[in-house]
Write an enzyme that holds these catalytic residues in place. Structure first.
Site, PDB file in Angstrom:
ATOM      1  N   GLU A   1       0.839  -1.204   0.000  1.00  0.00           N
ATOM      2  CA  GLU A   1       0.000   0.000   0.000  1.00  0.00           C
ATOM      3  C   GLU A   1       0.873   1.252   0.000  1.00  0.00           C
ATOM      4  OE1 GLU A   1      -3.397  -0.275   2.730  1.00  0.00           O
ATOM      5  OE2 GLU A   1      -3.099   1.827   3.263  1.00  0.00           O
TER       6      GLU A   1
ATOM      7  N   ASP B   1       0.185   5.287   0.711  1.00  0.00           N
ATOM      8  CA  ASP B   1      -0.883   6.126   1.275  1.00  0.00           C
ATOM      9  C   ASP B   1      -0.610   7.612   1.313  1.00  0.00           C
ATOM     10  OD1 ASP B   1      -2.689   4.248   2.304  1.00  0.00           O
ATOM     11  OD2 ASP B   1      -1.489   3.948   4.096  1.00  0.00           O
TER      12      ASP B   1
ATOM     13  N   GLU C   1      -2.829  10.472   3.226  1.00  0.00           N
ATOM     14  CA  GLU C   1      -4.045  10.731   4.010  1.00  0.00           C
ATOM     15  C   GLU C   1      -4.005  12.177   4.466  1.00  0.00           C
ATOM     16  OE1 GLU C   1      -4.703   8.048   7.272  1.00  0.00           O
ATOM     17  OE2 GLU C   1      -4.877   6.319   5.946  1.00  0.00           O
TER      18      GLU C   1
END
Ligand SMILES: *[C@@H]1O[C@H](CO)[C@@H](O)[C@H](O)[C@H]1NC(C)=O
Length: 269
Positions: free
Chosen positions: A84, A86, A88
């Site tokens: 993953e 990311d 955010e």
């Protein structure tokens, strides 16, 4: 042709499996919005799976009092040993800065957080957030073309890298007021709901989306040189500027958190 570029209609490139009507596409596929209200957030995912690529998304984040909201934009594979990448975005009360929280998971293991303030107001205009995922440098996070973080391929030193699992693009907005803003001290003010994030100008260059996992060697051999690119000196300077002036957390300097020693990649530069 292995090399594929699409400038993206959201209709053609994404599905909206979450939010029950709270995420919508407008302007003939050029604008997507995700909203969050007290009942639910919303989100979308790419139809395609990627294995290496350069993916740009223009985003404008929740304006005003966005405390307690998180807008996530990430690539992820499936299964228990997933990979993953990311981005955010942690909201804040009006006038206080968003935090861009980044993480990298390999084989289901993350704990590689780096957090930044941005050098602009991400709620005032759209800005481009890019994942540049290549074999050599594994993954790079860029904001308006400026690299802010690089997770290198350190496989030779036993650090798992992202090279064999295909990932989809995901984005969603949800409520996380137990931790997101000022450590959870500031709660979401639902009188401001619905909260909206805006997405435009999706653009992808994907090398290997149609190749099987076993095909990545062939795929690399045929792909453009950007697969092997590393940062150019100018960009190294830019990344240093961001990390010196805007980085507020780096797992690689969190000695308290890792009393047995920092993760391997932290010592490899
Ligand atoms: C919100 O604003 C406060 C005060 O400026 C700051 O300490 C914090 O890092 C900001 N961002 C988040 C997500 O809490």
């Amino acid at each position: 042709m292995l090399h594929h570029v699409s400038t993206g209609s959201f209709y053609d490139n994404f599905d909206i499996p979450w939010g029950n009507g709270r995420a919508n596409i407008f302007e003939s596929g050029q604008l997507l919005t995700c909203t969050l209200d007290k009942i639910s957030g919303s989100g979308f995912q790419s139809k395609k799976e990627y294995l290496f690529g350069k993916i740009d998304m223009k985003m404008k984040l929740v304006a005003g009092n966005s405390a307690g909201t998180v807008t996530a934009y990430y690539l992820s594979s499936k299964g228990e040993t997933w990979d993953e990448i990311d981005f955010e975005f942690l909201g804040n009360v009006t006038g206080q800065p968003y935090v861009l929280h980044t993480n990298v998971f390999t084989g289901g293991k993350g704990n590689r957080e780096m957090q930044f303030y941005l050098w602009f107001d991400p709620t005032a205009d759209s800005h481009t957030y890019t994942v540049l995922w290549t074999l050599l440098t594994s993954c790079n996070f860029l904001v308006d073309g400026i690299p802010i973080r690089m997770f290198k391929n350190n496989e030779a030193h036993g650090v798992a890298c992202l090279k064999s699992q295909r990932m989809k693009i995901y984005s969603s907005i949800w409520e996380a007021d137990d931790w997101a803003t000022q450590g959870g001290r500031v709660k979401t003010d639902w009188t401001n709901a619905p909260f909206s994030a805006f997405y435009r100008s999706f653009n992808d260059v994907d090398c290997c989306s149609r190749a099987s996992v076993w095909n990545w060697v062939t795929c690399n051999a045929n792909s453009n040189s950007w697969m092997w690119t590393t940062l150019i000196p100018n960009q190294v300077g830019q990344m240093k500027w961001v990390q010196d002036d805007y980085m507020i957390y780096n797992y690689c300097t969190d000695y308290k958190r890792f009393p047995q020693g920092l993760p391997m990649e932290c010592n490899l530069g």
